[in-house]
Design a protein around this motif. Structure first.
Motif, mmCIF file in Angstrom:
data_model
loop_
_atom_site.group_PDB
_atom_site.id
_atom_site.type_symbol
_atom_site.label_atom_id
_atom_site.label_comp_id
_atom_site.label_asym_id
_atom_site.label_seq_id
_atom_site.Cartn_x
_atom_site.Cartn_y
_atom_site.Cartn_z
ATOM 1 N N TYR A 66 0.810 -1.268 0.102
ATOM 2 C CA TYR A 66 -0.076 0.289 0.051
ATOM 3 C C TYR A 66 0.963 1.180 -0.056
ATOM 4 O O TYR A 66 0.808 2.265 0.874
ATOM 5 C CB TYR A 66 -0.945 -0.070 1.300
ATOM 6 N N PHE A 110 -5.758 -1.209 -5.151
ATOM 7 C CA PHE A 110 -6.661 -1.682 -4.489
ATOM 8 C C PHE A 110 -7.957 -1.343 -4.780
ATOM 9 O O PHE A 110 -9.048 -1.909 -4.816
ATOM 10 C CB PHE A 110 -6.155 -1.671 -3.099
ATOM 11 N N ILE A 141 -9.167 -3.071 -7.690
ATOM 12 C CA ILE A 141 -9.566 -4.220 -7.345
ATOM 13 C C ILE A 141 -11.022 -4.438 -6.812
ATOM 14 O O ILE A 141 -11.695 -5.249 -7.342
ATOM 15 C CB ILE A 141 -8.539 -4.878 -6.312
ATOM 16 N N TYR A 159 -13.743 -9.617 -7.980
ATOM 17 C CA TYR A 159 -13.339 -9.440 -6.579
ATOM 18 C C TYR A 159 -14.881 -8.996 -5.789
ATOM 19 O O TYR A 159 -15.434 -7.926 -5.550
ATOM 20 C CB TYR A 159 -12.680 -8.172 -6.272
ATOM 21 N N GLY A 190 -14.545 -5.004 5.610
ATOM 22 C CA GLY A 190 -13.414 -5.211 4.341
ATOM 23 C C GLY A 190 -12.887 -6.782 4.479
ATOM 24 O O GLY A 190 -11.962 -7.041 3.751
ATOM 25 N N SER A 191 -13.016 -7.402 5.685
ATOM 26 C CA SER A 191 -12.415 -8.615 5.811
ATOM 27 C C SER A 191 -10.670 -8.447 6.049
ATOM 28 O O SER A 191 -10.061 -9.400 5.544
ATOM 29 C CB SER A 191 -12.596 -9.713 4.620
ATOM 30 N N SER A 192 -10.369 -7.351 6.332
ATOM 31 C CA SER A 192 -8.958 -7.021 6.696
ATOM 32 C C SER A 192 -8.306 -8.069 7.651
ATOM 33 O O SER A 192 -7.271 -8.404 7.588
ATOM 34 C CB SER A 192 -8.584 -5.631 7.153
ATOM 35 N N ASN A 228 -6.168 -10.830 6.677
ATOM 36 C CA ASN A 228 -4.914 -10.607 6.255
ATOM 37 C C ASN A 228 -3.981 -11.026 7.451
ATOM 38 O O ASN A 228 -2.726 -10.958 7.292
ATOM 39 C CB ASN A 228 -4.588 -9.105 5.650
ATOM 40 N N TYR A 248 -8.571 -13.319 -6.807
ATOM 41 C CA TYR A 248 -7.285 -12.968 -6.394
ATOM 42 C C TYR A 248 -6.293 -13.321 -7.878
ATOM 43 O O TYR A 248 -5.065 -13.205 -7.514
ATOM 44 C CB TYR A 248 -6.689 -13.881 -5.336
ATOM 45 N N THR A 256 -5.106 -7.290 -10.176
ATOM 46 C CA THR A 256 -4.333 -7.987 -8.820
ATOM 47 C C THR A 256 -3.005 -8.176 -9.131
ATOM 48 O O THR A 256 -2.040 -8.027 -8.084
ATOM 49 C CB THR A 256 -4.992 -9.167 -8.429
ATOM 50 N N PHE A 286 -1.190 -4.961 -8.589
ATOM 51 C CA PHE A 286 -1.140 -4.483 -7.345
ATOM 52 C C PHE A 286 0.034 -5.456 -6.628
ATOM 53 O O PHE A 286 0.613 -4.966 -5.744
ATOM 54 C CB PHE A 286 -2.458 -5.133 -6.577
ATOM 55 N N MET A 304 -0.793 -15.234 -2.017
ATOM 56 C CA MET A 304 -0.338 -14.366 -3.083
ATOM 57 C C MET A 304 1.355 -14.443 -3.079
ATOM 58 O O MET A 304 2.080 -14.426 -2.028
ATOM 59 C CB MET A 304 -0.662 -12.746 -3.102
ATOM 60 N N GLU A 324 1.300 -12.217 0.582
ATOM 61 C CA GLU A 324 0.074 -12.142 1.403
ATOM 62 C C GLU A 324 -0.617 -13.564 1.406
ATOM 63 O O GLU A 324 -0.519 -14.018 0.853
ATOM 64 C CB GLU A 324 -0.693 -11.100 0.508
ATOM 65 N N SER A 368 -4.626 -14.316 2.726
ATOM 66 C CA SER A 368 -5.820 -13.779 2.960
ATOM 67 C C SER A 368 -7.019 -15.053 3.431
ATOM 68 O O SER A 368 -7.383 -15.863 2.562
ATOM 69 C CB SER A 368 -6.555 -12.883 1.658
HETATM 70 C C1 AVI Z 1 -7.269 -5.861 2.280
HETATM 71 N N1 AVI Z 1 -7.532 -7.064 2.144
HETATM 72 C C2 AVI Z 1 -8.757 -7.464 2.724
HETATM 73 C C3 AVI Z 1 -7.590 -7.581 0.674
HETATM 74 C C4 AVI Z 1 -7.910 -9.109 0.715
HETATM 75 O O1 AVI Z 1 -8.975 -9.631 -0.065
HETATM 76 O O2 AVI Z 1 -7.261 -10.119 1.375
HETATM 77 C C5 AVI Z 1 -6.235 -7.385 -0.017
HETATM 78 C C6 AVI Z 1 -6.220 -8.028 -1.386
HETATM 79 N N2 AVI Z 1 -5.311 -8.789 -1.799
HETATM 80 C C7 AVI Z 1 -5.478 -8.984 -3.165
HETATM 81 N N3 AVI Z 1 -6.735 -8.783 -3.425
HETATM 82 C C8 AVI Z 1 -7.123 -7.969 -2.269
#
Ligand code: AVI
Length: 310
Positions: free
Chosen positions: A28, A36, A39, A45, A149-151, A154, A194, A201, A204, A240, A268, A270
């Motif tokens: 970010y 994002f 996305i 998404y 946002g389901s953060s 992560n 994703y 993505t 990103f 990811m 990442e 998720s």
């Molecule tokens: C911010 N977060 C909730 C997103 C997710 O879906 O985990 C980040 C993301 N990574 C790839 N696409 C979106």
């Protein structure tokens, strides 16, 4: 990693691990945040629009259980749009926008204050993933922590638990949480979300290398890397990675690493929860009386839970 370590130290340490890793927080920078947002507009998404649909359908019921006059504490507020769309229903007394970037939040908050002059507003620049220091200017009464946002996905499950325990600790006697959590579903839906057809993505994910170049002084050549995003059922998470297209060495001041063709950098996770596991996670953090709202396909859950039994 000691807390005084710089971003460069953290990046270098991650790149030298057996499984090279770059923390998702480095996704970010300014361009990454814009990507994002793009996305969230993609047809693949689903989380953003599915969660918005749940708020649109059940927002009034959520407001009934939360009650009016809350201290609404928005964790990761960004442009404050999600919380602001709920102001007419929630009618908070105070709105506290918390984000790593205080500048970004302050701009958004100034605009919002003109539309809702009756709500007290406060911006806090805090990396709340590590600690949750709330100044005395944040009302202690009726705190409602908003984490959409389901953060939470992560975080690894143990980190998610520790984070929720910290939030619970800041709830007081009459506080609560309103959280969005993405649920496990058809793996093809997750894979597409994703690894979208337009490659947004991918851009990103690859942009993390440009950010690492800027922060660490590394010489990543983005064209040498390929995006991968897929669901790992054994871990119940989307992963990811960036995969080296050919063998090459990446250098930075004081260090280097050779990447073989096909070697990956993990960028990442998720995590996707089953509904019962999401409720259980909140209970283990100390929350009670969970109420769950989902979409018709049960792809996403918004959960309200109290800090102390009613
Ligand atoms: C911010 N977060 C909730 C997103 C997710 O879906 O985990 C980040 C993301 N990574 C790839 N696409 C979106």
């Amino acid at each position: 990693m000691p807390t005084h370590a710089t971003a460069a130290d953290e990046l270098a340490a991650g790149l030298l691990l057996d499984t090279p890793t770059i923390s998702p927080k480095f996704l970010y920078d300014a361009l990454g945040s814009t990507l994002f947002e793009a996305i969230c507009e993609l047809p693949e998404y689903y989380p953003t629009r599915t969660e918005a649909g749940i708020f649109a359908t059940h927002g009034a019921a959520m407001a009934r259980v939360a009650g009016s006059g809350t201290t609404l504490i928005d964790l990761g507020a960004g442009n404050c749009a999600k919380a602001a769309s709920l102001f007419p229903l929630l009618q908070p007394r105070q709105y506290v926008a918390v984000d790593i970037s205080a500048d970004f939040v302050t701009d958004a908050l100034n605009r919002l204050q003109q539309r809702f002059p009756e709500i007290g507003m406060l911006a806090l620049g805090v990396d709340f993933s590590r600690q949750l220091p709330l100044p005395d200017t944040v009302r202690a009464a009726q705190r409602l922590f908003f984490y959409p946002g389901s953060s939470i996905g992560n975080f690894a499950p143990d980190e998610a638990l520790a984070f929720l325990q910290r939030v619970h600790g800041a709830c007081g006697d009459d506080g609560a949480i309103l959280i969005g959590i993405d649920l496990e579903k058809d793996h093809a839906v997750l894979d597409a979300a994703y690894d979208d057809a337009l490659g947004v993505t991918g851009a990103f994910n690859l942009n993390i290398l440009r950010h690492a170049n800027a922060l660490l002084g590394a010489d990543f050549d983005v064209r040498q890397w390929r995006h991968e995003g897929f669901f790992n059922p054994a871990m119940s998470r989307v992963e990811m990675h960036l995969t080296a297209r050919s063998g090459h060495t990446v250098r930075w001041p004081g260090g280097s690493r050779h990447f073989a063709e096909g070697e990956r950098i993990h960028t990442e996770n998720s995590y996707k929860y089953r509904e019962a596991d999401a409720v259980d996670l909140l209970a283990r953090a100390g929350f009670t009386d969970a109420q769950v709202w989902t979409d018709p396909e049960r792809w996403f859950a918004v959960i309200y839970a109290r800090g102390a039994a009613a």
